[in-house]
Enzyme design. Structure first.
Site, PDB file in Angstrom:
ATOM      1  CE  LYS A  43       0.968  -0.308  18.030  1.00 43.36           C
ATOM      2  NZ  LYS A  43      -0.170  -1.054  18.596  1.00 43.36           N
ATOM      3  NE  ARG A 113      -2.057   1.001  21.127  1.00 39.69           N
ATOM      4  CZ  ARG A 113      -1.925   2.144  20.453  1.00 39.69           C
ATOM      5  NH1 ARG A 113      -1.076   3.070  20.875  1.00 39.69           N
ATOM      6  NH2 ARG A 113      -2.622   2.331  19.366  1.00 39.69           N
ATOM      7  N   GLY A 122      -5.483  -3.572  13.699  1.00 38.95           N
ATOM      8  CA  GLY A 122      -6.762  -3.941  14.281  1.00 38.95           C
ATOM      9  C   GLY A 122      -6.985  -5.425  14.436  1.00 38.95           C
ATOM     10  CG  MET A 124      -3.037  -9.592  16.942  1.00 36.66           C
ATOM     11  SD  MET A 124      -1.289  -9.904  17.113  1.00 36.66           S
ATOM     12  CE  MET A 124      -0.602  -8.510  16.248  1.00 36.66           C
ATOM     13  NE  ARG A 363       0.132   1.803  11.158  1.00 35.12           N
ATOM     14  CZ  ARG A 363      -0.903   1.208  11.745  1.00 35.12           C
ATOM     15  NH1 ARG A 363      -0.716   0.216  12.582  1.00 35.12           N
ATOM     16  NH2 ARG A 363      -2.130   1.620  11.517  1.00 35.12           N
ATOM     17  CG  HIS A 481     -11.216  -1.921  10.517  1.00 37.81           C
ATOM     18  ND1 HIS A 481     -12.051  -2.657   9.719  1.00 37.81           N
ATOM     19  CD2 HIS A 481     -10.182  -2.729  10.843  1.00 37.81           C
ATOM     20  CE1 HIS A 481     -11.560  -3.861   9.588  1.00 37.81           C
ATOM     21  NE2 HIS A 481     -10.429  -3.947  10.275  1.00 37.81           N
ATOM     22  CB  SER A 804       8.339 -22.367 -22.460  1.00 35.09           C
ATOM     23  OG  SER A 804       7.533 -21.475 -21.740  1.00 35.09           O
ATOM     24  CB  CYS A 871       4.384 -19.807 -21.012  1.00 40.96           C
ATOM     25  SG  CYS A 871       4.347 -21.572 -21.289  1.00 40.96           S
ATOM     26  CE1 TYR A 891       9.310 -16.821 -22.451  1.00 37.51           C
ATOM     27  CE2 TYR A 891      11.471 -17.203 -23.423  1.00 37.51           C
ATOM     28  CZ  TYR A 891      10.143 -17.557 -23.269  1.00 37.51           C
ATOM     29  OH  TYR A 891       9.638 -18.647 -23.914  1.00 37.51           O
TER      30      TYR A 891
END
Lengths: 912, 912
Positions: A43, A113, A122, A124, A363, A481, A804, A871, A891
């Site tokens: 912010k 703020r 929301g 804090m 933002r 919210h 693997s 995997c 992979y």
């Protein structure tokens, strides 16, 4: 229990930091910019940036996140000298605004703020109208000529300050907030329907009662000294970094607790000075579906909190064009400037004070998965960003939202439509109605699916929202919210469904003549805003229907997005993407989604099918090698058939088949009835079965007689499986279809085990090739799923042609932690930040990852071109995939529906 | 199942070896020497050495172990050209002996015997009298003037050859050997009581029947060509390297299968040509107790096999002084020469052919633990070897034999003495009588203690001997198979107890008027040779009684040996030796045996004691933190008392106390009755207990909620234990006794866990120091028992002041192998040589050891002087201790009775 185990050694370096890093001003003079998020929070950094590019930002200053760290390390005290710096900064704002903080005639008011590096909407605390006291409120009333407004500001300030800074709060969620009790009582006394109906005099009475309440509750007076007010507010915001909501939110989004929050102190502007005032929240694009349209909402004569809190349902932003055409035009222009400047969809707050527009925040907007995909794709079309940037910007998981099932439109008409609200989080959700976050949590713990129904949601509801399939509110707009959090969580959400009358007391929803009770099923469609009574069947997503050929590609806008993004991901990624599939059907689905092979085909899943489980059981119950071989002979043609079907499906793409892995007891029945039934079926006495079940019982089956240990003690099983594989290869090749098969041995820990099993497999291959005169290309390799295997990968690679990583078991053994049993302590570990992330969800890079690295290095020493895969379930988790890319694996292999996610994560890894 | 997984890649290098490495001659010209054991085997190398130093060795040659490897790699075929080399070597022997192999008039005969790098007595095959056939036997009869002797040699040869080379054998252990059947039948026909009563003519008849038996059994004639005989015999000896007895023996003594055996072909001399002939086995010192005396036995007119096989019980060697004074004097001189030359106790075979002495073999004699200790100590006194050599030469485990319980002499008179045999393996053994190796094995598997009673033992009995407490034979001397193997295994053995009539058929022992049946208890004293009916109570060993002050040190010869060796070990070793002790009593015992501290004090063992288990259960069943704290408050003074007693005992030596480790379910009852009883006792409903038991059930408790995970979810447990420890320290210090305490946290995997628990411990310490104004020195450290902990030891060392490897759990997790569950596959793994050693018995150096090495290196990076120990059961196992020395650990910790073993192993490690 210490909440923060890092708290013991005090970080003294921070206490000794220079003044330079404490306060950054914005306004006429601006110290910061958008790149300074770490220090100023999101912010603060963006307020500075907006000021720099000339947008109308009320002046103020940001107290940095480093001060937050010092505050925490210092036993929750502000560092010495900070308030002197604050005073100096206030002086400069006073000069710009031509008002004075605490002045009796022309007081300057501030908002205080929070603002962390990553937005935590929301979570804090915030204080508005700070700087009013019993004297200055009079001057403020005179100066604005609006005593009712001034006293309303003052009572709001006392209420917030009393709650947040002084801790005057309800004891639990069932109790009404004490300030609200007084407010509602006064409204009753005055016969006022709404807050706005209260007169200045009534508000003065209320202020008196508020101050008494504070005195009585905490034994101290509400502070009249404005600097004391400010110091308290700054401390409270820093403290709120560690409140429970913030902790849960950080865990959910892996935000480290060290980051801390900044505090923004900004001169107030007022959207509540009359009907030429307004306040609102808007997005430069639609955050629910990503469409390029001006989206948002506002309230006339209100303060910003009112929009977000959902107390009144606001107007859609389009309506402002009529209400205040000039301001609307300014806003559209602001949208353009913001997107041109930030190159991303912006979510901003504005206030119109007496027709003058002020920007209070901007933002990068939170968005749904669908919106993330669409915005990224369309911004490339608009040439705002490159394909690389687009891929980096899409959270890999987002693509899943294009693949989740949706309601079957044709079935909607069978059910009663209850209401249509705002489509705030797309998707389909069914569940039992619950009315509180707590009820949602406990139902979820019982395994029930619920839809959380609230008049409006508040930050306290976050756990309950996480536990729900979907969220339905009767009040609040698309920036409320509920909507905001739901979008970010990827939860289905319908909000502001005003025709629903939700009554927490009776636990009912009343709509026209229908009453819905707690536990009744409802269905909500977050794409259309519809709410239905009962459960609606779902159908595959549009993308899946295109892939399946049920819809033509050109008719589907969503499919166009999907294929565009997949194309870019394929272009950038280096990792191969395979799938874990045990059946031709799964393999088919994975191929449609872009899999390049099968990384794990578990043969035991085939064993459970009804036509073979009894042979499997006969094999296990055999008391001689001959009987076992006889049972295996029945299984072999069935297994061969399975493999043939998979090979046909995969048409020459690599298929890794893992030999039998689980302990044998998993295949036997364990209740007396089931044993009796089996006994009759396969003509083996129940006692014999019972005895075998008992003899197979293990203390720690995870670490027991399974994997290659089975193949070594029962070599005939390995021979049967290998023969079935190679016979299937020969058959399918004879049909003109190429086959690439990799035979994988599970749970190898010793070179001797691997050699033993590899010899049997090679023997089986030779036999089939001789008998069938076939030329079969195959590889023999092994899972790396035990620490020992990882440590001796160089030796194993002499025999193994590929590896693997089985990171499920590798995690369990490396950490000595059973996934099944970790439920009694792991949640507590994560809550208390003993560990950062669930190691079963995302690879534990430090421990398991270190072993993987050792294995990769060692394997490459012996066999530089060895094929390396993963995997375990981590193979479909974006951060783990990125780690695999950094390790240099060939992979990853994941569930079919995770293939698109894996592709994006792999592309992001390549671009990092 | 492939028996030898290494067989797949053929070792071609061996097939291509030069002739030079194939055959080594000994005799007039001798190629080899005692240092060439690897190539010539122990027997071949020492035959060469004896020939070199002028001892009377019949000439011959050794076919090397490399040929054995080639033979195995070559599909059990002798390498091309080998037989040509053999023929050339035979020629040279013919020249020396002035006889010809296969000659019709003056045939040269050979023995063909195995000989591996390490002696494996009786495990492989031997052929004697090779070179006789239907013609040459006649010439041999004429030449020796003793047809009976000649035909007896021939029939013995056919019998051995038929059995070993041609495979004419009984099908199972219940069947009589087929050659014995024919022999006994003939004896009956001829009315002969003993073999020697058979005439030359009768023996010729027997030879005819033997040859028919062979023809009928295997379809081939007994070979008449002497070179064919020789080739067959050489192959058979090589093959016998892989027979089952040899496999079991190698596993027991960790002899690698790659070594292979050599084959010794030596010209025959005959101890069975008449009463001026003899054969015997002797030792330069007593192998049972180590005393410096000429020890051994012989048979007049016999072949060597007869002595070892125990068919006749031989004469003690002293008797030879009367029978053949010259030969006896020569033998005494040979003893002196051998000990002077080999500097170790020698076990040798000799034959006296017509009053002329021949040496057939010498080797370092197998000996009991007691003998090993005494011989090493006394050879230092005799200045034959140094202290370093003495320590290196004593198998570390030997010292245990000085510490095992012995029979309570005062109780012997209460029992019936059945017999007195030869004291062949010292110690005390009680058990049920069994008559076969198989019965011994199955009783052992049922957990029963048995004494194996045999007329004589044979190599087939080795598994059964391993499974028995002791071995009793009615026939055979101190160098019989039973005695030899028992001594080496450290088994109690009484042999040649001739008054016992053992009947396998009725399964009884008859002695005078007493009949002992299978399953009856007997007691045998291998130190005195006594055999008793029933069970005798045991008392601590003499060494232990000296240590406990019950006997004066100067009165005990064994204690003198013990303390001498311990003194040398203490002088050489670098590793510290601590003990795992949970009670003051154990600690006391360990201190007497020389422990330098406690490396592991398990607090949970204290929890199980009757005065506290119910508080432990209340603690577990508590539903609130308050109730749990109340139960813990009851436990605290009890724990404090335990710790005080241990600290007083240890008088300032370091004591490592591990916090609670096992999963809580281990403390709760699990049968309905026990739950009911507990419910009544502690006034908690049975259902509540049942529920808690169920909720604590885990899939894999090894990997579950235990160790520090308990201390993190129930921090009050850690706080209670830490407080009890520090309060005990303060109390004992106040009594003027120093205390050095180390608090050890179990099952650490993450830095966060360690910090969490360390903070609680430091907090408890601070509190006690403040309250009691005490100055407490303590360390906080952790077990390294999870792979992850080993991998991040550098990070853990920032908080941990010491580490102790918990190799039990580290092995289970690194190998993914539950010790409790490994019984279903691990024995098979070891049998098939999939792995070399049981990783729970000796540290798996390659896997677990690699992780330990990583941990040591990492730990030293952070904290160069960190204390590193090991407290798993491996801490008392010699090879593991040597590995710990090489790793650079500070100390090992083991069970009290393993402390002396550990000291010797540590000294050996330092001397390596």
């Amino acid at each position: 229990m210490p909440k923060n185990v890092d708290a013991i050694p005090v970080k003294c370096s921070i206490l000794g930091m220079s003044d330079h890093n404490k306060i950054y001003e914005f306004g006429v003079k601006t110290d910061g910019n958008a790149k300074m998020r770490d220090l100023l929070g999101g912010k603060g950094a963006n307020l500075a940036e907006m000021a720099r590019i000339g947008l109308p930002v009320p002046p103020g200053f940001t107290i940095t996140t480093e001060v937050c760290s010092a505050f925490k390390a210092n036993g929750e005290r502000l560092p010495d000298g900070l308030m002197d710096l604050v005073k100096a900064a206030i002086k400069k704002v006073e000069q710009q605004q031509n008002k004075r903080f605490g002045d009796l005639h022309n007081p300057l008011l501030f908002s205080v703020r929070s603002g962390a590096r990553e937005s935590m909407p929301g979570m804090m605390d915030t204080i508005l109208n700070l700087g009013l006291n019993d004297q200055s409120v009079q001057g403020f009333a005179e100066k604005t000529g609006n005593p009712r407004f001034a006293y309303d500001c003052y009572r709001r300030f006392i209420q917030m300050y009393g709650d947040v800074v002084m801790g005057v709060q309800a004891k639990d969620e069932h109790e009404e907030e004490p300030f609200d009790v007084l407010l509602n009582q006064l409204k009753k006394e005055e016969g006022a329907a709404n807050d706005v109906d209260l007169s200045a005099e009534a508000l003065q009475k209320l202020i008196g009662r508020y101050k008494e309440l504070i005195k009585k509750s905490v034994g101290r007076e509400f502070p009249q000294d404005v600097y004391a007010q400010l110091e308290g507010a700054i401390g409270a915001v820093f403290k709120s970094w560690n409140n429970e909501r913030a902790l849960i939110y950080r865990q959910r989004y892996n935000i480290p607790s060290e980051w801390g929050t900044a505090v923004n102190v900004q001169s107030m502007v007022f959207g509540n000075m009359g009907n030429n005032c307004a306040t609102g929240v808007a997005f430069t694009r639609n955050p629910a579906n990503g469409k390029h349209e001006f989206y948002g909402e506002y309230l006339i004569n209100a303060q910003g909190e009112d929009v977000v809190a959902g107390i009144r349902t606001p107007q859609p932003i389009k309506a402002l064009e009529q209400d205040m055409p000039d301001a609307y035009r300014q806003l559209v222009e602001v949208c353009r400037i913001l997107e041109d400047h930030f190159c991303d969809m912006q979510d901003f707050e504005f206030t119109i004070e007496q027709e003058k527009l002020y920007m209070l925040q901007t933002r990068n907007g939170k968005r749904t998965g669908l919106a993330a995909v669409r915005i990224a794709a369309e911004m490339v079309e608009e040439k705002r960003i490159t394909q690389e940037e687009a891929i980096k910007r899409i959270p890999a998981d987002s693509i899943s939202s294009l693949l989740v099932p949706v309601f079957d439109e044709s079935r909607k008409k069978d059910l009663k439509q209850l209401a249509v609200g705002l489509a705030a989080g797309p998707g389909a959700a069914c569940g039992k109605v619950v009315f509180s976050a707590k009820a949602a949590e406990s139902a979820h713990a019982r395994g029930e699916k619920v839809v959380l129904c609230r008049i409006e949601t508040s930050p306290e509801d976050i756990r309950g929202m996480l536990a729900s399939e979907g969220i339905l509110t009767s009040r609040g707009g698309v920036s409320s919210h509920a909507a905001l959090v739901a979008r970010q969580m990827g939860k289905v959400c319908v909000c502001g469904a005003g025709s629903l009358h939700i009554d927490y007391g009776t636990k009912t929803i009343q709509v026209a003549d229908t009453t819905i009770k707690e536990g009744d099923y409802i269905s909500i469609d977050g794409t259309t805003g519809e709410v239905f009574l009962g459960e609606i069947a779902t159908v595959p997503s549009e993308v899946n229907r295109v892939l399946a050929g049920e819809i033509e590609a050109k008719e589907s806008d969503v499919y166009r997005l999907f294929s565009t993004i997949m194309g870019w991901a394929d272009h950038f990624r280096k990792l191969g993407i395979r799938t874990n599939s045990d059946s031709p059907k799964q393999a088919h689905q994975a191929l449609l989604l872009g899999a390049e092979g099968i990384g794990l085909c578990r043969t035991e899943h085939m064993f459970f099918e009804s036509d073979r489980i009894d042979f499997v059981r006969q094999m296990i119950l055999a008391t001689t090698v001959e009987d076992r071989i006889a049972a295996l002979a029945h299984l072999k043609p069935l297994q061969r058939g399975d493999f043939e079907a998979i090979f046909r499906e995969m048409k020459g793409l690599p298929v890794t088949i893992r030999l039998l892995d689980p302990p044998l007891h998993e295949f036997l029945p364990n209740t007396a009835d089931a044993i009796e039934a089996l006994s009759k079926k396969i003509h083996i006495p129940a006692e014999a079965i019972q005895q075998r079940v008992q003899s197979l019982h293990e203390q720690n089956p995870m670490l027991g007689h399974r994997g290659c240990r089975l193949g070594i003690t029962y070599p005939e099983i390995t021979t049967m499986q290998a023969s079935a594989i190679f016979e299937a290869v020969a058959q399918v090749q004879s049909e003109g279809i190429p086959v690439e098969v990799e035979v994988m041995i599970p749970l190898i820990g010793f070179v001797g085990e691997l050699k033993h099993q590899a010899a049997l497999i090679h023997e089986a291959a030779q036999k089939v090739m001789m008998e069938q005169k076939a030329d079969i290309h195959y590889k023999v390799g092994t899972m790396l799923e035990l620490p020992r295997a990882a440590l001796i990968a160089d030796q194993l690679a002499e025999t193994a042609q590929f590896f693997s990583f089985g990171t499920n078991d590798l995690t369990q053994t490396t950490l000595g932690m059973s996934r099944d049993d970790s439920g009694t302590f792991l949640p507590e570990y994560i809550r208390d930040e003993v560990i950062r992330r669930n190691p079963f969800a995302s690879i534990d890079v430090e421990g398991v990852g270190q072993l993987m690295q050792i294995a990769v290095q060692n394997a490459h020493k012996t066999r530089p071109d060895i094929k390396l895969g993963i995997c375990g379930e981590h193979g479909g988790e974006p951060d783990s995939i990125k780690f695999c890319h950094r390790l240099g694996l060939t992979y990853v292999s994941c569930a079919p529906n995770r293939v698109p996610v894996a592709k994006i994560a792999a592309a992001q890894a390549a671009l990092e």
